[in-house]
Design an enzyme around this catalytic site. Structure first.
Site, PDB file in Angstrom:
ATOM      1  N   ARG B 315      78.353 -50.062 -30.969  1.00  0.00           N
ATOM      2  CA  ARG B 315      79.375 -50.584 -31.872  1.00  0.00           C
ATOM      3  C   ARG B 315      79.249 -49.911 -33.240  1.00  0.00           C
ATOM      4  O   ARG B 315      78.237 -50.086 -33.925  1.00  0.00           O
ATOM      5  CB  ARG B 315      79.204 -52.106 -32.062  1.00  0.00           C
ATOM      6  CG  ARG B 315      79.308 -52.909 -30.777  1.00  0.00           C
ATOM      7  CD  ARG B 315      80.751 -53.158 -30.351  1.00  0.00           C
ATOM      8  NE  ARG B 315      80.813 -53.564 -28.948  1.00  0.00           N
ATOM      9  CZ  ARG B 315      80.818 -54.835 -28.524  1.00  0.00           C
ATOM     10  NH1 ARG B 315      80.792 -55.818 -29.406  1.00  0.00           N
ATOM     11  NH2 ARG B 315      80.872 -55.115 -27.236  1.00  0.00           N
ATOM     12  N   GLU B 317      80.222 -50.532 -36.072  1.00  0.00           N
ATOM     13  CA  GLU B 317      80.626 -51.426 -37.153  1.00  0.00           C
ATOM     14  C   GLU B 317      79.608 -51.346 -38.279  1.00  0.00           C
ATOM     15  O   GLU B 317      78.425 -51.537 -38.076  1.00  0.00           O
ATOM     16  CB  GLU B 317      80.724 -52.864 -36.637  1.00  0.00           C
ATOM     17  CG  GLU B 317      81.938 -53.068 -35.743  1.00  0.00           C
ATOM     18  CD  GLU B 317      81.828 -54.350 -34.910  1.00  0.00           C
ATOM     19  OE1 GLU B 317      81.443 -55.386 -35.472  1.00  0.00           O
ATOM     20  OE2 GLU B 317      82.117 -54.280 -33.701  1.00  0.00           O
ATOM     21  N   ARG B 323      72.578 -60.331 -37.470  1.00  0.00           N
ATOM     22  CA  ARG B 323      72.865 -60.442 -36.040  1.00  0.00           C
ATOM     23  C   ARG B 323      73.683 -59.285 -35.461  1.00  0.00           C
ATOM     24  O   ARG B 323      74.239 -59.414 -34.385  1.00  0.00           O
ATOM     25  CB  ARG B 323      73.544 -61.768 -35.735  1.00  0.00           C
ATOM     26  CG  ARG B 323      74.890 -61.968 -36.398  1.00  0.00           C
ATOM     27  CD  ARG B 323      75.508 -63.258 -35.905  1.00  0.00           C
ATOM     28  NE  ARG B 323      76.907 -63.350 -36.229  1.00  0.00           N
ATOM     29  CZ  ARG B 323      77.730 -64.227 -35.663  1.00  0.00           C
ATOM     30  NH1 ARG B 323      77.295 -65.063 -34.767  1.00  0.00           N
ATOM     31  NH2 ARG B 323      78.999 -64.267 -35.994  1.00  0.00           N
ATOM     32  N   HIS B 324      73.789 -58.190 -36.191  1.00  0.00           N
ATOM     33  CA  HIS B 324      74.513 -57.036 -35.665  1.00  0.00           C
ATOM     34  C   HIS B 324      73.608 -55.819 -35.531  1.00  0.00           C
ATOM     35  O   HIS B 324      72.847 -55.499 -36.429  1.00  0.00           O
ATOM     36  CB  HIS B 324      75.690 -56.674 -36.585  1.00  0.00           C
ATOM     37  CG  HIS B 324      76.837 -57.626 -36.462  1.00  0.00           C
ATOM     38  ND1 HIS B 324      77.008 -58.693 -37.318  1.00  0.00           N
ATOM     39  CD2 HIS B 324      77.855 -57.680 -35.570  1.00  0.00           C
ATOM     40  CE1 HIS B 324      78.101 -59.369 -36.954  1.00  0.00           C
ATOM     41  NE2 HIS B 324      78.632 -58.779 -35.904  1.00  0.00           N
ATOM     42  N   GLU B 469      77.194 -67.343 -31.322  1.00  0.00           N
ATOM     43  CA  GLU B 469      77.781 -66.874 -30.073  1.00  0.00           C
ATOM     44  C   GLU B 469      76.838 -65.899 -29.377  1.00  0.00           C
ATOM     45  O   GLU B 469      76.312 -64.980 -29.998  1.00  0.00           O
ATOM     46  CB  GLU B 469      79.109 -66.177 -30.405  1.00  0.00           C
ATOM     47  CG  GLU B 469      79.853 -65.649 -29.200  1.00  0.00           C
ATOM     48  CD  GLU B 469      79.987 -64.139 -29.232  1.00  0.00           C
ATOM     49  OE1 GLU B 469      80.445 -63.597 -30.239  1.00  0.00           O
ATOM     50  OE2 GLU B 469      79.590 -63.503 -28.237  1.00  0.00           O
ATOM     51  N   SER B 472      80.718 -63.831 -24.684  1.00  0.00           N
ATOM     52  CA  SER B 472      82.154 -63.935 -24.786  1.00  0.00           C
ATOM     53  C   SER B 472      82.710 -63.506 -23.435  1.00  0.00           C
ATOM     54  O   SER B 472      82.246 -62.519 -22.864  1.00  0.00           O
ATOM     55  CB  SER B 472      82.629 -63.006 -25.899  1.00  0.00           C
ATOM     56  OG  SER B 472      83.915 -63.372 -26.302  1.00  0.00           O
ATOM     57  N   ARG B 520      70.473 -61.053 -28.842  1.00  0.00           N
ATOM     58  CA  ARG B 520      70.892 -62.328 -29.443  1.00  0.00           C
ATOM     59  C   ARG B 520      70.289 -63.513 -28.720  1.00  0.00           C
ATOM     60  O   ARG B 520      69.848 -64.474 -29.336  1.00  0.00           O
ATOM     61  CB  ARG B 520      72.421 -62.453 -29.423  1.00  0.00           C
ATOM     62  CG  ARG B 520      73.044 -61.728 -30.555  1.00  0.00           C
ATOM     63  CD  ARG B 520      74.342 -62.375 -30.987  1.00  0.00           C
ATOM     64  NE  ARG B 520      75.009 -61.482 -31.922  1.00  0.00           N
ATOM     65  CZ  ARG B 520      76.287 -61.518 -32.232  1.00  0.00           C
ATOM     66  NH1 ARG B 520      77.055 -62.439 -31.682  1.00  0.00           N
ATOM     67  NH2 ARG B 520      76.800 -60.675 -33.089  1.00  0.00           N
TER      68      ARG B 520
END
Lengths: 546, 546
Positions: B315, B317, B323-324, B469, B472, B520
């Site tokens: 990812r 991002e 948490r990333h 979360e 998903s 996670r």
């Protein structure tokens, strides 16, 4: 409605109309009344038929509602919890009414009142037949079913019955399903590039057919992988692929290994030589890992003792051979050594034997399925006290020289000579699986531990199946001073690999390991002849899709 | 040799030399003879000592040869096959002479004749002591051993003896090892940035010490991950990480899932929205997969029925949150649906419960180790017939509104409100694990199946642990017409995702699935507070090494 204008079979009884008359004649009035009566009857008939059609539609909607609710799309409308069955279980369900989801593998209408459907689930198939029956199966329904495209997914309700004779076109041939209800779950909205039957056709069948166009070429298959993968052969290949991974893990788990996950994004190229893919990483750049080599070794330096990893490995080599992919699955392991690197070599040997045994004992059915399309001599390995054949690099070279290869050519053993050696070994030792130990140091990477008595040799080995390398491994240098010295010897500036070196400066146990190419093992065990067949969605310099 | 010039203890008996004498006097001659005698004796003594030293060296080399051969480096010289033992097994070996490889966790000399060594293997440690003993352990050897750096790896031979009292500084406290031989396998060639004791120190200990510098900061740990990972806490964390993967596979395997491996190199970005990393691919470009979404769905379209994949997910991002990660391990699965997408949701629920049970039943020791450094309320979930708490998105919003959050803020539930919801749920339902179902369609990707009765809702769910979360998932659209329509609705030109669409045109069963972030799950189960602690070598926008 068309019936409303149909002629009656009654002969005309009225007199012809007389011209010049001011009012309708009696006969004319009679005629009109009759016509009106006829229309009325026709309308009534039509209305009745409409009503019947509506009733039938409602009844069909009720059927549908029973499974799906009233919407046409399978969108989780309701949940009646009616169990579906596997085709494989049908022989034990004689007389039962069952519900099953399957593909239409092919179909054949017999007249207007019956249709045979060959239903398929993965590697299993069964014959279903749908016959017109009052109050149950209409003629329209049979017509509709017969028109469903090959590869449509349907939900079938039917009764399992013993077949009058064994049905050879299905894998489950002792029973058939007499269909009472049939629903379309998913249709086919594009022309099939080939059928699953085409995909499963053997070379013998193609030759017997005399039509070379009956062969589906590899590129066509890979371009249409979703349908290609539905073939029996591919379903079997990928069951075996998953099994190799499971057997790998089981063996290592029972030998005290722990699974690790190392990053594929690297700040620096970690191995010299092989080319790496470059990645744009925010404002800078990164590389894709060519192997988890450094990470595995750092895990050893961090006292993990025995580690393995199953993960993608990226090689930016522009070679379109039968055995190279730009991305493949690496089965990697690394372990500490107590006395001698042969501890690692023997662990790896035990691992392969456990994989071979596991496949033979539990996946013979799948192996047989693949063999139909890819005929191969049974994969052979040596059992019992003599154990796996282990040759030194020198002994391997001698075998090739004896066989007529010039010694000058054999500083390294190229692909062609590797295969030749495979044939020599099979003839002489009756095995398709063997180990070559003690490779010359100059053929191995800088981090390979040199032999203690002859620095031109190394504590390294390759494993072979059917004359092709499937594993490369070695004892690694755990001493940072020797590592620096070896880097310099190979023309690598130690400072450029500082991160690698630092991993060993805080004490590291002696260790060794190896990396296995999952697709190669699969290709060679099953003799698939092209590594792309052993990869779900293969990647090579020319293929990035699907 | 220094002893050769030592004075004798005899008092001087000779007369002083008389100056001016032409030849040596008698006394002088006597003196010289005595000196010569003395030198000779000294030389003899020195020679004898040299010989003894040589003998000792030879004896030590013999020891060494016994284990390593005569070379100083552990280079697989010989293989006497002497078994090494684990520290954990020592309590059952009272009286045995054992051989073990371990790190020096710390050491303490007591005078010049004794040294205590705390020896460590992974999470276990034991006290060893080395005492000067004639013919066995020299004073020099003790001195040398006491001087070995912390984190050196040694091979120890010794006798296991019951400790006079329980040794609290070791995990195995009932026995100790009386060392007879000690060899250095791997030394430490750099300054330790911190010790493993530092790495394992708890907050309580740091506060008791009154010295905040006793805390090893996360960045320091990650920069020196090889030593950080040696801590008891990290050894336990990564055993639990491996266990989560094993439990995931076991559950899915027993439910008929098959493992697949899909390519991370993609010809086109397969999902809109999230940013992707670009890769130079020969003369063109490629992308790193953000998820195996398309591949999993194509496997379903290819009749694999139930598939899972464990692999890296990328990812791009630019978010440096707790948490990333830019690369993490995705535990992904996809399965066909017979009637309702809750079949998938319940499968995933069963999977999580099986992971939680597995960890509690088999890894409580490791959980306790981690808890020492990361204190956490025990992770709670609901058992028995009431089952896992399932809320609709609307019910979750209502709970937050009841708790005082403005409804206008709750079109989506942001991270802060997610955590708040976690606290509300724990207080009200006594669970740290729950499911939110029926997300608004506008919060989900285009391929999510809309709810059959309310097109603003979707057949999708998220799973939560401690208010964050961790999964998903959803029913996916298997119908290419609806898929195109939904793409257009989200502003995606269907032609730009032709490969994706084509996967469904040849018939695809209804299906759903989900993706779990391994790190996670680990972070939240153990309450590690930062996802980097749950990754062996974490990657974020600012970290690509080690």
């Amino acid at each position: 409605m068309s019936e409303a204008s149909e002629p009656t079979n009654q002969p005309p009884t009225e007199q012809p109309e007389v011209e010049g008359q001011t009012g309708p004649s009696k006969s004319e009035l009679k005629k009109r009344a009759k016509a009106a009566e006829k229309e009325k009857k026709a309308a009534e008939k039509a209305a009745k038929q409409q009503e019947l059609a509506a009733q039938q539609a409602a009844a069909e909607a009720d059927y549908a509602a029973e499974f799906y609710g009233t919407l046409p799309l399978h969108q989780s409308q309701s949940r009646p919890r009616q169990p579906r069955v596997d085709i494989a279980s049908l022989p034990s369900r004689d007389g039962e009414t069952v519900l099953l989801r399957a593909r239409i593998h092919n179909s054949r209408a017999q007249g207007s009142k019956m249709v045979f459907l060959n239903l398929r689930q993965r590697t299993e198939s069964v014959q279903a037949l749908m016959i017109v029956a009052p109050e149950k199966v209409s003629k329209q329904m049979v017509k509709w079913a017969a028109g469903l495209a090959t590869e449509s997914i349907v939900l079938v309700e039917g009764v399992v019955k013993k077949s009058p004779e064994i049905i050879k076109s299905a894998t489950v041939g002792t029973v058939e399903v007499e269909v009472s209800k049939l629903f379309l779950i998913s249709g086919v909205e594009a022309r099939l590039p080939f059928t699953v039957e085409d995909a499963d056709r053997t070379e013998a069948e193609i030759e017997a057919s005399g039509d070379q166009f009956n062969r589906v070429l590899l590129d066509t298959r890979l371009n249409n992988r979703v349908i290609d993968l539905r073939s029996q052969t591919n379903q079997a290949i990928f069951k075996i692929q998953a099994a190799v991974g499971d057997l790998f893990r089981q063996f290592l788990h029972s030998n005290g290994f722990i699974e690790i996950h190392s990053p594929k994004l690297q700040g620096a190229a970690t191995e010299s030589g092989a080319s790496v893919f470059k990645v744009s990483y925010f404002k800078g750049g990164a590389f894709l890992a060519q192997s988890p080599q450094l990470a595995k070794q750092m895990a050893i330096a961090a006292d993990f003792e025995r580690v393995y990893e199953i993960g993608p490995v990226f090689r930016a080599e522009d070679s379109n051979t039968h055995r190279h992919l730009t991305e493949f699955m690496g089965l990697d392991l690394e372990m500490t050594i107590e006395e001698h690197y042969h501890e690692v070599m023997e662990m790896l040997d035990g691992l392969f034997l456990s994989i071979f045994h596991g496949l033979r004992d539990k996946y013979q059915k799948e192996i047989d399925v693949v063999n139909k399309q890819f005929p191969a001599e049974e994969f052979k390995w040596r059992e019992g006290p003599e154990g796996t054949l282990k040759l030194s690099f020198k002994e391997a070279v001698d075998l090739l020289v004896e066989d007529g290869v010039a010694r000058e050519e054999l500083d390294d053993i190229n692909t062609e000579n590797e295969k030749r050696l495979g044939r020599i070994v099979r003839a002489k030792y009756e095995t398709d699986y063997y180990i070559i130990d003690k490779f010359p140091m100059e053929l191995r990477p800088f981090y390979t531990m040199p032999d203690p008595t002859d620095p031109t040799l190394s504590n390294s080995y390759d494993f072979f199946m059917r004359g092709e390398e499937i594993l490369s491994g070695a004892q690694r240098i755990h001493d940072p001073k020797l590592l620096e010295q070896q880097m310099r010897g190979k023309g690598i500036e130690p400072e450029s690999m500082r991160g690698y070196l630092d991993g060993f400066r805080l004490g590291c146990s002696p260790h060794g390991g190896g990396g296995i190419g999952l697709e190669r093992v699969l290709m060679l065990f099953l003799k698939l002849n092209n590594i792309r067949r052993a990869s779900l969605f293969p990647r090579d310099p020319k293929r990035l899709e699907p």
